[in-house]
Design a protein around this motif. Structure first.
Motif, PDB file in Angstrom:
ATOM      1  N   GLU A 393       0.841  -1.204   0.000  1.00 37.94           N
ATOM      2  CA  GLU A 393       0.000   0.000   0.000  1.00 37.94           C
ATOM      3  C   GLU A 393       0.879   1.258   0.000  1.00 37.94           C
ATOM      4  O   GLU A 393       0.603   2.222  -0.695  1.00 37.94           O
ATOM      5  N   ALA A 394       2.002   1.230   0.761  1.00 46.12           N
ATOM      6  CA  ALA A 394       2.858   2.420   0.840  1.00 46.12           C
ATOM      7  C   ALA A 394       3.623   2.633  -0.480  1.00 46.12           C
ATOM      8  O   ALA A 394       3.890   3.765  -0.887  1.00 46.12           O
ATOM      9  N   GLY A 395       3.948   1.539  -1.134  1.00 53.41           N
ATOM     10  CA  GLY A 395       4.569   1.629  -2.458  1.00 53.41           C
ATOM     11  C   GLY A 395       6.068   1.865  -2.424  1.00 53.41           C
ATOM     12  O   GLY A 395       6.644   2.334  -1.441  1.00 53.41           O
ATOM     13  N   SER A 396       6.661   1.553  -3.548  1.00 55.49           N
ATOM     14  CA  SER A 396       8.095   1.588  -3.750  1.00 55.49           C
ATOM     15  C   SER A 396       8.730   2.945  -3.447  1.00 55.49           C
ATOM     16  O   SER A 396       9.767   3.056  -2.789  1.00 55.49           O
ATOM     17  N   GLU A 397       8.074   3.960  -3.944  1.00 53.30           N
ATOM     18  CA  GLU A 397       8.539   5.334  -3.830  1.00 53.30           C
ATOM     19  C   GLU A 397       8.801   5.725  -2.360  1.00 53.30           C
ATOM     20  O   GLU A 397       9.826   6.289  -2.007  1.00 53.30           O
ATOM     21  N   PHE A 398       7.825   5.372  -1.547  1.00 49.87           N
ATOM     22  CA  PHE A 398       7.896   5.678  -0.115  1.00 49.87           C
ATOM     23  C   PHE A 398       9.166   5.088   0.512  1.00 49.87           C
ATOM     24  O   PHE A 398       9.911   5.769   1.203  1.00 49.87           O
ATOM     25  N   PHE A 399       9.429   3.818   0.186  1.00 48.50           N
ATOM     26  CA  PHE A 399      10.588   3.148   0.802  1.00 48.50           C
ATOM     27  C   PHE A 399      11.907   3.629   0.207  1.00 48.50           C
ATOM     28  O   PHE A 399      12.914   3.692   0.915  1.00 48.50           O
ATOM     29  N   ALA A 400      11.866   3.997  -1.081  1.00 48.68           N
ATOM     30  CA  ALA A 400      13.088   4.518  -1.703  1.00 48.68           C
ATOM     31  C   ALA A 400      13.475   5.826  -1.009  1.00 48.68           C
ATOM     32  O   ALA A 400      14.645   6.052  -0.649  1.00 48.68           O
ATOM     33  N   THR A 401      12.486   6.669  -0.756  1.00 49.48           N
ATOM     34  CA  THR A 401      12.730   7.932  -0.064  1.00 49.48           C
ATOM     35  C   THR A 401      13.262   7.662   1.348  1.00 49.48           C
ATOM     36  O   THR A 401      14.217   8.290   1.814  1.00 49.48           O
ATOM     37  N   ALA A 402      12.588   6.720   2.025  1.00 49.90           N
ATOM     38  CA  ALA A 402      13.000   6.381   3.396  1.00 49.90           C
ATOM     39  C   ALA A 402      14.445   5.894   3.401  1.00 49.90           C
ATOM     40  O   ALA A 402      15.251   6.302   4.244  1.00 49.90           O
ATOM     41  N   ALA A 403      14.784   5.016   2.452  1.00 48.19           N
ATOM     42  CA  ALA A 403      16.133   4.452   2.396  1.00 48.19           C
ATOM     43  C   ALA A 403      17.159   5.572   2.223  1.00 48.19           C
ATOM     44  O   ALA A 403      18.203   5.585   2.897  1.00 48.19           O
ATOM     45  N   GLN A 404      16.854   6.531   1.374  1.00 48.16           N
ATOM     46  CA  GLN A 404      17.764   7.667   1.130  1.00 48.16           C
ATOM     47  C   GLN A 404      18.009   8.458   2.407  1.00 48.16           C
ATOM     48  O   GLN A 404      19.141   8.728   2.791  1.00 48.16           O
ATOM     49  N   LEU A 405      16.889   8.773   3.093  1.00 48.86           N
ATOM     50  CA  LEU A 405      16.995   9.555   4.327  1.00 48.86           C
ATOM     51  C   LEU A 405      17.813   8.830   5.386  1.00 48.86           C
ATOM     52  O   LEU A 405      18.666   9.408   6.043  1.00 48.86           O
ATOM     53  N   PHE A 406      17.537   7.548   5.535  1.00 48.70           N
ATOM     54  CA  PHE A 406      18.241   6.767   6.565  1.00 48.70           C
ATOM     55  C   PHE A 406      19.712   6.571   6.190  1.00 48.70           C
ATOM     56  O   PHE A 406      20.577   6.523   7.062  1.00 48.70           O
ATOM     57  N   ALA A 407      19.982   6.486   4.881  1.00 50.10           N
ATOM     58  CA  ALA A 407      21.360   6.274   4.442  1.00 50.10           C
ATOM     59  C   ALA A 407      22.212   7.506   4.755  1.00 50.10           C
ATOM     60  O   ALA A 407      23.388   7.387   5.111  1.00 50.10           O
ATOM     61  N   ALA A 408      21.576   8.693   4.670  1.00 49.14           N
ATOM     62  CA  ALA A 408      22.314   9.921   4.981  1.00 49.14           C
ATOM     63  C   ALA A 408      22.741   9.915   6.456  1.00 49.14           C
ATOM     64  O   ALA A 408      23.782  10.452   6.829  1.00 49.14           O
ATOM     65  N   GLY A 409      21.916   9.281   7.278  1.00 48.22           N
ATOM     66  CA  GLY A 409      22.268   9.029   8.692  1.00 48.22           C
ATOM     67  C   GLY A 409      22.415  10.274   9.531  1.00 48.22           C
ATOM     68  O   GLY A 409      21.980  11.377   9.153  1.00 48.22           O
ATOM     69  N   GLY A 410      23.017  10.068  10.690  1.00 47.81           N
ATOM     70  CA  GLY A 410      23.332  11.182  11.579  1.00 47.81           C
ATOM     71  C   GLY A 410      22.146  11.764  12.325  1.00 47.81           C
ATOM     72  O   GLY A 410      22.302  12.736  13.058  1.00 47.81           O
ATOM     73  N   LYS A 411      20.963  11.236  12.116  1.00 49.24           N
ATOM     74  CA  LYS A 411      19.803  11.813  12.812  1.00 49.24           C
ATOM     75  C   LYS A 411      19.049  10.746  13.580  1.00 49.24           C
ATOM     76  O   LYS A 411      19.115   9.572  13.237  1.00 49.24           O
TER      77      LYS A 411
END
Ligand code: GLU
Length: 472
Positions: A393-411
């Motif tokens: 339901e959340a779709g690919s786009e949502f997780f791709a964005t999440a992965a990017q944010l988490f990969a940047a890290g530090g937060k």
């Protein structure tokens, strides 16, 4: 209040695993003694040698210790009455049997089980109580000698006095009256030489100074027989409290056949002894407090006047309620010990502490911890159907964005989630549920932040990327 100290006892026969009904009797006796500052005795009634075993006796000790019951006298620790196993008390029984004999209150009975059975059936068919007809009561000395010479095995019966009213005040059932004419002469020593329950149980209670016999009400009608024996021997008669038997959830009387309701089984299933105690103390006994009772509070609460007559039913839902309460009360260290079988080796103590803190309110049994161990220290199981539906339901786009944010890290997780919400226009469950599904494989569980703080950031990114792929 009487000035004699209260002495209670638990007197199990080691012929099977300790079932919950017996455990409840043990607990109530223990609490009665502790409440009154008295003594609690453990006596093993193993006169039935064929059915008793050393193994069951050892298990019995373990089970009672596990439940947190400590006895002041018993077979393993001794005490002023020296031996607490009936098999080792034969000599004592023989002496007391001899006294009954000298008083002319016993006689040998040569009736065979087959003969007794037929007589019983005849009486029942005639609508009469199936008591012993007294066949061997009036044999002459010659007749007895003849039978003994012919090698016939003889049991020993107690000669019940005629037309006596036996009365006692039962703590639970109030005044009880029995007419001795309704009680047939009963066996006190079997043909194999072992003493019968009626006899050894009553003698031991008297000799061990037991002042309160608290037991299941299946023994209520045995009591007048035991009182007759004690009276005949001029031995002290204890007070009696016959509590309603414990029933299984099916409403049937609990017995050793309810194997799944043995204490041992509950222990294997991960129940805490403190939870079991909190359930058992409310079966056939009313507590004023409906909250958690620790050991001290439980013995303070215990009140003989609040033992009930109504059948008490074991209820697993109730037990689970107490289990949750019990787990919530474990210290972090105790919690870790309790789930230790599920934990990986080589994890630093501090990290384990944080892990315990994160998951403790989501674990009811040690095996429940496995899921979170995999999520944090290993690889979570494949997402279940509900979690999968959320991921799709959340779709690919949502997780791709999440992965990017988490990969940047530090937060921190909270900050990252907020940014993800802003970018994807999601909030609340629409934001958190898909993340939970992707990162843990299920839709329930502990707060995500503390859990994720324990997982390697690359692993989090990898899980989000996998979700992006499978979301389609
Ligand atoms: N051994 C007996 C039983 O297990 C004891 C009964 C009693 O407490 O007097 O039933």
């Amino acid at each position: 209040m009487s000035s004699t100290p209260l002495v209670t006892r638990f007197a199990p026969s080691p012929t099977g695993h300790l079932h919950l009904g017996n455990a409840r009797t043990a607990l109530l006796n223990f609490l009665a003694a502790r409440h009154a500052g008295g003594q609690f005795i453990l006596r093993v009634e193993d006169t039935d040698e064929a059915r008793s075993s050393e193994e069951f006796m050892r298990e019995l000790f373990q089970d009672l210790h596990w439940l947190g019951l400590e006895w002041d006298e018993g077979p393993d620790i001794g005490g002023p009455h020296v031996v607490y196993r009936q098999q080792q008390r034969r000599q004592i029984y023989e002496e007391w049997l001899a006294r009954l004999d000298a008083a002319g209150l016993t006689y040998p009975c040569f009736c065979t089980p087959g003969e007794l059975n037929i007589a019983r059936k005849q009486l029942l068919a005639a609508g009469k109580p199936p008591r012993y007809a007294g066949t061997c009561r009036n044999l002459t000395e010659e007749q007895r000698a003849e039978r003994l010479v012919s090698g016939k095995a003889a049991a020993l019966r107690f000669r019940v006095p005629p037309s006596q009213i036996i009365r006692f005040d039962d703590v639970v059932h109030g005044e009880q009256r029995f007419n001795s004419d309704d009680i047939g002469d009963f066996i006190i020593r079997r043909a194999d030489g072992s003493t019968a329950f009626f006899f050894s149980n009553a003698i031991d209670d008297a000799l061990m100074g037991v002042t309160l016999v608290l037991r299941g009400d299946d023994h209520l009608t045995n009591t007048p027989r035991q009182i007759l024996i004690l009276q005949a021997l001029n031995l002290p008669i204890p007070r009696y409290a016959h509590v309603a038997l414990l029933q299984g959830m099916d409403g049937a009387k609990l017995s050793k056949r309810h194997g799944d309701l043995s204490l041992r089984d509950l222990r294997k299933r991960g129940y805490l002894p403190s939870a079991v105690r909190n359930h058992l103390v409310r079966l056939g006994h009313t507590c004023v407090s409906d909250g958690w009772l620790d050991e001290a509070a439980m013995s303070a609460e215990f009140d003989l006047n609040r033992l009930g007559r109504a059948a008490a039913k074991f209820d697993e839902a109730q037990l689970r309620h107490w289990q949750k309460e019990g787990v919530a009360r474990l210290s972090l260290d105790d919690f870790l010990v309790w789930i230790s079988n599920q934990l990986p080796t080589g994890v630093e103590t501090a990290r384990l502490g944080q892990f315990a803190q994160a998951i403790r309110y989501n674990v009811e049994f040690p095996t429940d911890a496995k899921l979170w161990v995999d999520v944090v220290f290993g690889v979570p199981a494949d997402a279940d159907a509900d979690a999968m539906a959320r991921i799709r339901e959340a779709g690919s786009e949502f997780f791709a964005t999440a992965a990017q944010l988490f990969a940047a890290g530090g937060k921190e997780f909270r900050q990252l989630a907020r940014e993800l919400g802003e970018r994807t226009g999601r909030k609340g469950p629409a934001l958190y549920m898909p993340l939970r599904a992707a990162l843990t494989g299920v839709l329930h569980g502990p707060e995500l932040g503390p859990l994720l703080a324990l997982i390697n950031p690359q692993e989090i990114v990898a899980r989000l990327e996998t979700a992006a792929r499978v979301a389609g």
